[in-house]
Each structure stands twice: as structure tokens, then as C-alpha cells.
Design an enzyme around this catalytic site. Structure first.
Site, PDB file in Angstrom:
ATOM      1  N   ASP A   1      32.654  21.869  82.065  1.00 48.78           N
ATOM      2  CA  ASP A   1      32.438  22.889  83.086  1.00 48.78           C
ATOM      3  C   ASP A   1      32.280  24.207  82.337  1.00 48.78           C
ATOM      4  OD1 ASP A   1      32.513  24.239  85.580  1.00 48.78           O
ATOM      5  OD2 ASP A   1      33.923  22.751  86.323  1.00 48.78           O
TER       6      ASP A   1
ATOM      7  N   ASP B   1      28.965  26.758  86.401  1.00 46.97           N
ATOM      8  CA  ASP B   1      29.750  27.218  87.540  1.00 46.97           C
ATOM      9  C   ASP B   1      29.098  28.446  88.183  1.00 46.97           C
ATOM     10  OD1 ASP B   1      32.470  27.238  88.952  1.00 46.97           O
ATOM     11  OD2 ASP B   1      32.335  29.293  88.218  1.00 46.97           O
TER      12      ASP B   1
ATOM     13  N   GLU C   1      25.638  24.745  89.758  1.00 51.51           N
ATOM     14  CA  GLU C   1      26.216  24.923  91.082  1.00 51.51           C
ATOM     15  C   GLU C   1      25.485  26.054  91.789  1.00 51.51           C
ATOM     16  OE1 GLU C   1      30.581  25.687  93.133  1.00 51.51           O
ATOM     17  OE2 GLU C   1      29.912  26.946  91.504  1.00 51.51           O
TER      18      GLU C   1
ATOM     19  N   HIS D   1      36.234  19.682  93.878  1.00 50.80           N
ATOM     20  CA  HIS D   1      37.499  20.427  93.865  1.00 50.80           C
ATOM     21  C   HIS D   1      37.472  21.655  94.767  1.00 50.80           C
ATOM     22  CE1 HIS D   1      34.806  22.404  91.182  1.00 50.80           C
ATOM     23  NE2 HIS D   1      35.594  23.440  91.098  1.00 50.80           N
ATOM     24  N   ASP D   2      36.316  21.959  95.350  1.00 50.54           N
ATOM     25  CA  ASP D   2      36.213  23.103  96.263  1.00 50.54           C
ATOM     26  C   ASP D   2      36.036  22.677  97.713  1.00 50.54           C
ATOM     27  OD1 ASP D   2      36.284  24.991  94.197  1.00 50.54           O
ATOM     28  OD2 ASP D   2      34.117  24.863  93.885  1.00 50.54           O
TER      29      ASP D   2
HETATM   30  C1  NOJ Z   1      33.208  27.779  91.588  1.00 50.53           C
HETATM   31  C2  NOJ Z   1      34.273  26.790  91.220  1.00 50.53           C
HETATM   32  O1  NOJ Z   1      33.834  25.504  91.591  1.00 50.53           O
HETATM   33  C3  NOJ Z   1      35.547  27.203  91.914  1.00 50.53           C
HETATM   34  O2  NOJ Z   1      36.554  26.248  91.796  1.00 50.53           O
HETATM   35  C4  NOJ Z   1      35.985  28.517  91.334  1.00 50.53           C
HETATM   36  O3  NOJ Z   1      37.136  28.978  92.011  1.00 50.53           O
HETATM   37  C5  NOJ Z   1      34.868  29.552  91.481  1.00 50.53           C
HETATM   38  N1  NOJ Z   1      33.604  29.044  91.035  1.00 50.53           N
HETATM   39  C6  NOJ Z   1      35.182  30.746  90.658  1.00 50.53           C
HETATM   40  O4  NOJ Z   1      35.039  30.424  89.314  1.00 50.53           O
END
Ligand code: NOJ
Length: 545
Positions: free
Chosen positions: A108, A210, A274, A337-338
Site C-alpha cells: 500500500d 492510496d 484508489e 478496510h474502509d
Molecule cells: C484511503 C485509505 O483506504 C483509508 O483507510 C485512509 O484512512 C485514507 N486513505 C487516508 O489515508
């Protein structure tokens, strides 16, 4: 930074059909007894990933040195491993052992922001004239002392924090302790390139980029327009403005191209980015077009957003299949994870099984979020026990992400076999029923479905290479499609309805690969003239060519 080259025997190639397994290292397997997962834990589970589940690559959420205010997405040193997870000896061992099994590793990579503890930021904020001042985004206050514009942080409040020492504001798209880097600065670009090279030399096989969507902002710092659809009190306050100037700027693609350039200089590397807010196929397409050097794909998050209907899934796929060109890599995400775990979002493990059958019978890269394969669900975390800063800063909107980051359920042992001590987040109550050990022994389990689908997929030319033909069948609740290569033809029937659906298809007898409940015997011949699909049941058949 030390550039100790890791000699790996094998050069592992990416295929556009690889299955990627996302590991949230804190929650995968704890071997040090501190309740937090670590690199040694991942090493110990490589055989599970390789031999049992048969995935092709793992994506590691951040393991870099970090104060962990956003659990690793706040990086204080891009070229150090956080001691919580291990050290370079362990990391090198992980790469060696993963590669030895043919498993690739995606790191990541967080280019948009660092931690405020990163030496670059410490320097940058130290003085207006500091050479690193322009590595971050600093602006003067408005004449009344307020922030330079109305941009908001994704994690609550203004995106600007005033720094009393130099009397300017710095920008942070996320937490105030995650200052945004200034990607217009060539020195930042150069330094980031070096960091990517550092990890490539270490042997990693690619990166997940990210928050790419945030990387470039309007250089005039114009206010975002008001969102006319925003309902105060009901909607997340972040939605009160339309994010016209603070994210998704056209120059994002130029930056992506720089990453692709680095990747393109090496053989067999892969990038996945992403771009959460871009889901339309035409938008995704722009990210494919631009990255000529090296293999790159923008994440496709549609399967975590589409309304639950056969029609919605079919029309998206028809469009995706039709518009992606040869070489563009389709991919599918059911959770991460989000975002909520798929079984909880759909409030049904049956529906989650149906989507598993869908993603593993399509061309492209399926991404599995750890635990998805055993049907893990969200674990409610009490308000006063929340750890995720998003949930804590913006309470009342269900934004906290702890619920889908809970410990992996390995067995029926205490703490689900994840750790010997109380883990950092609670273990799901249902771990006695949903865990790897139990599910391996149960022929009808969620894990058995994943294993059946993956093993069939790996040998199926129709799935890996074949064309996709949606079928127009009478029941509008059933999404039916054929995948066909020169030598093989398979049929998939997915019932999205909560009621039994009768199917009648002119294919005569078909050989059953599996149904999503694994209730029927594999290899049996089934008459498709009259087939009843139970609520949320899916079937995968081999058809005569
Ligand atoms: C996207 C990530 O997937 C998330 O988990 C993170 O909190 C934010 N970017 C900030 O880095």
C-alpha cells in the site's frame, strides 16, 4: 536509506486474472502476543493463502513507520517498517517465502499525505523560508484570519489547520496530522520516485496507490460550490460542498502517469489505484488509457455500491465488458478496510455467496478482503470503545471503520486463534461458527464455496479467457450469463430474488460445477428445462460445446 537488494529467484508475472488477497496486518495474525497482527503472523499464514485458498498475490495495508493515528495511513518514514509489525529481516523473509510459493506482494503506498511526524513536515513547518516549505500545501489566512477556502477534511472539519509558528494554514484532506504533500513540487515527485524504487529493489511486485483521487488540487484554491442536495443533520457534513476543486482534478492523470513511468521501467510490476469517487465506466476508462507504461488498473468499486438487483449488476457488467479494451484489467471488490463487510452490507450471507460466484466467474482480478472468504461480518464496536478517528471525529453517521477491521477468525480457540492476548479490536461473537478451521472441515461452508469457485476458475479457460454473453431470460430476477472459450462453455445463473425462481433454458442437460449453497452433488447432470433456484441461490454449470 539502505538499498540492500533482495535476490529473489523467481520473476513473478502478473496475469489480468490474478486473485489478490488484502491483508490488514494489524488484524491478520499476532505472533508477539501484543494483540496486534504482525509480519511473522503473515509469514505463518502463507500456506493458507497459497495452498488452501490459492490466491496469487497479497496486498499489505501500510506497514511503514507511523504514529498510527490513522493506523498506518499516516507515514513518518516510507523506508522503515514500523516495529509494531516487525523489521526488514522479517519483511525480506516474507518476500522470499511469498515469492517461493509464487505469491506476489503489493504494497500500500500513500502518496497524498504523510504524518505530521515525518521529518519533511517537521522541516516544512519550521520556517517560511525552509527549503521544504513548498513540499506541503501552505496558504495565508483570509484577512479575517479564517482558513483560505471552504474545503473540508474527509475526516471532519476544515481541511486547513493553522500553524501558529509561521502563521499560515496547511492543507490536509484527512486528519490534521496527515498533511497533504505538494505534488506540483518536482522535488516531492523525485523523492517519491526514489521511495518506489527502494521498494521495487526490495522485491515487491507493485503498489496500491492510496487516495489517488486527492493528489492534486486546484492551484487557485477556489471554494467548492455548495451541494444543493445536502441535507443538514442527515448527511455526512463532508457532503455539504461539491468536491470540484479539492479532488479529482484533471492533473491527477498526469501524476498517475509518473507512477506508471516508474513501474514501466521494471518488468512484471503492477499498480492499482484508489479512485473511490469515480465509478462510471467512462471515468475508469480514462485511468486505463493514460498509463501506457506498465500494468495499471483503477479499482472498480461498483459491486459495493450497486443496488441489489439482477438488472443493476447485469447492466453494469455489460457496460464494463463492452468498454474495456484488450489489456485493460477489469477487477472486482466486494469490501475493504474502509467499507462494510459484504455479508453485513447485504445483511445476508446467501447474497454474499451469490456475489462470490459472480466475481469468480468473470474475467479480471477479484480482490478478497481478509475474512471475506469465511463470511466474516461487521463487529459492532461501542461508541466509547471506537478507535477509528473518522468515526470519532464525525459521530452519528456510522462512519467508523473498526467494525470491518476486527481480528481474522482462524479457529474456535480463545480470541479466534488470532492472538493469545486480548486483541486491539473485539473478536466477532460468532467466531465459533465462522472460522477457518471449522469451515475447512465443513463441505458446505463459505470457505468451501470460495475454494470450489477458485479451484474451478483456475482451470477454466472459459472463465479466464472466454467471452461473456448475458442471456435474456424470462425471470428478471435472475442474472444469467455464459462464459465461452474455444474449448469450454460455462453457464452462471444468479437469483437475486428472495423467492424461488423457475428457470427454463434450452441447453438440455448441464454438468453442475456447484451451487452457492453447495447442497447439490458436483458433476451431476441437471436438466435446465426446469430448474428451481432458491432465494439468493446461484448455479455454475459446464455446458456441452
Ligand atoms: C484511503 C485509505 O483506504 C483509508 O483507510 C485512509 O484512512 C485514507 N486513505 C487516508 O489515508
Amino acid at each position: 536509506m539502505s538499498l540492500k537488494t533482495l535476490k529473489t529467484k523467481k520473476e513473478l508475472k502478473w496475469s489480468a486474472n490474478d486473485i489478490v488477497y488484502q491483508i490488514y496486518p494489524r488484524s491478520f495474525k499476532d505472533t508477539t502476543g501484543n494483540g496486534i497482527g504482525d509480519l511473522q503472523g503473515i509469514i505463518e499464514k502463507l500456506d493458507y493463502l497459497h495452498k488452501i485458498l490459492k490466491v496469487d498475490a497479497i496486498w499489505l495495508c501500510p506497514i511503514y513507520k507511523s504514529p498510527m493515528k490513522d493506523f498506518g495511513y499516516d507515514i513518518a518514514d516510507y523506508c522503515q517498517i514500523d516495529p509494531l509489525f516487525g523489521n526488514f529481516k522479517l519483511f525480506d523473509n516474507l518476500v522470499k517465502k511469498a515469492h517461493g510459493r509464487g505469491l506476489k506482494i503489493l504494497m500500500d503506498f500513500v502518496p497524498n499525505h504523510t504524518s505530521d511526524q515525518h521529518p519533511w513536515f517537521i522541516e516544512s513547518r519550521s520556517a517560511l523560508k525552509n527549503p521544504k516549505r513548498d513540499w506541503y500545501i501552505w496558504q495565508k489566512p483570509k484577512p479575517d484570519g479564517s482558513p483560505p477556502n471552504n474545503w473540508l477534511s474527509r475526516f471532519g472539519g476544515s481541511a486547513w489547520t493553522f500553524d501558529p509558528k509561521t502563521k499560515q494554514y496547511y492543507l490536509h484532506s484527512f486528519l490534521p496530522c496527515q498533511p497533504d504533500l505538494n505534488w506540483r513540487n518536482p522535488q516531492v515527485q523525485k523523492e517519491m520516485r526514489k521511495i518506489l524504487e527502494f521498494w521495487l529493489v526490495k522485491g515487491v511486485d507493485g503498489f496500491r496507490l492510496d487516495a489517488l483521487y486527492h493528489i492534486i488540487k486546484d492551484d487557485k484554491f477556489r471554494d467548492n460550490p455548495i451541494n444543493p442536495r445536502y441535507i443538514p443533520g442527515h448527511d455526512d457534513p463532508y457532503r455539504q460542498f461539491l468536491n470540484v476543486y479539492d479532488r479529482g482534478r484533471p492533473a491527477t492523470l498526469e501524476i498517475l502517469n509518473k507512477f506508471c513511468g516508474v513501474i514501466g521501467q521494471h518488468k512484471n510490476k503492477f499498480l492499482v489505484s484508489e479512485v473511490f469517487y469515480q465509478t462510471k465506466v467512462a471515468e475508469l476508462k480514462t485511468y486505463y488509457k493514460l498509463c501506457q507504461a506498465g500494468l495499471h488498473a483503477p479499482f472498480n468499486f461498483n459491486f459495493i455500491r450497486l443496488p441489489w438487483s439482477a438488472w443493476a449488476y447485469r447492466s453494469f457488467l455489460d457496460n464494463y465488458e463492452e468498454n474495456l479494451s484488450e489489456g485493460d484489467c477489469p477487477n472486482y471488490v466486494l469490501g475493504n478496510h474502509d467499507r462494510s463487510r459484504v455479508a453485513s452490507r447485504l445483511e445476508s450471507r446467501k447474497k454474499a455467496r451469490l456475489l462470490a460466484m459472480l466475481v469468480f466467474t468473470l474475467k479480471g482480478m477479484p480482490f478478497i478482503y481478509y475474512g471475506e472468504e469465511i463470511g466474516m461480518s461487521n463487529v459492532p464496536v461501542k461508541n466509547n470503545e471506537q478507535l477509528d478517528p473518522w468515526g470519532k471525529n464525525v459521530p452519528g453517521f456510522g462512519l467508523g471503520r473498526d467494525a470491518y477491521r476486527t481480528p481474522m477468525q482462524w479457529s474456535a480457540q480463545k480470541y479466534a486463534g488470532f492472538s493469545k492476548t486480548k486483541p486491539w479490536l473485539p473478536v466477532a461473537r460468532n467466531y465459533l461458527f465462522f472460522n477457518v478451521k471449522k469451515e475447512l472441515a465443513d463441505k458446505k461452508s463459505f470457505l468451501s464455496l470460495y475454494r470450489n469457485l477458485i479451484s474451478f476458475r483456475k482451470k477454466s479457460k472459459a472463465i479466464l479467457e472466454g467471452n461473456y454473453y448475458p442471456l435474456n431470460i424470462r425471470s428478471q430476477n435472475v442474472f444469467a450469463y455464459v462464459r465461452e472459450s474455444e474449448t469450454e462453455k460455462v453457464l452462471v445463473l444468479l437469483n437475486f430474488a428472495s423467492k424461488t425462481q423457475k428457470i427454463s433454458l434450452p441447453f438440455a442437460m448441464a454438468e453442475l460445477v456447484c451451487n452457492t449453497f453447495l447442497s447439490r452433488k458436483k458433476g451431476q447432470k441437471i436438466n435446465l428445462n426446469k430448474l428451481y433456484l432458491k432465494a439468493f441461490e446461484g448455479y455454475l454449470f459446464k455446458l456441452k460445446k
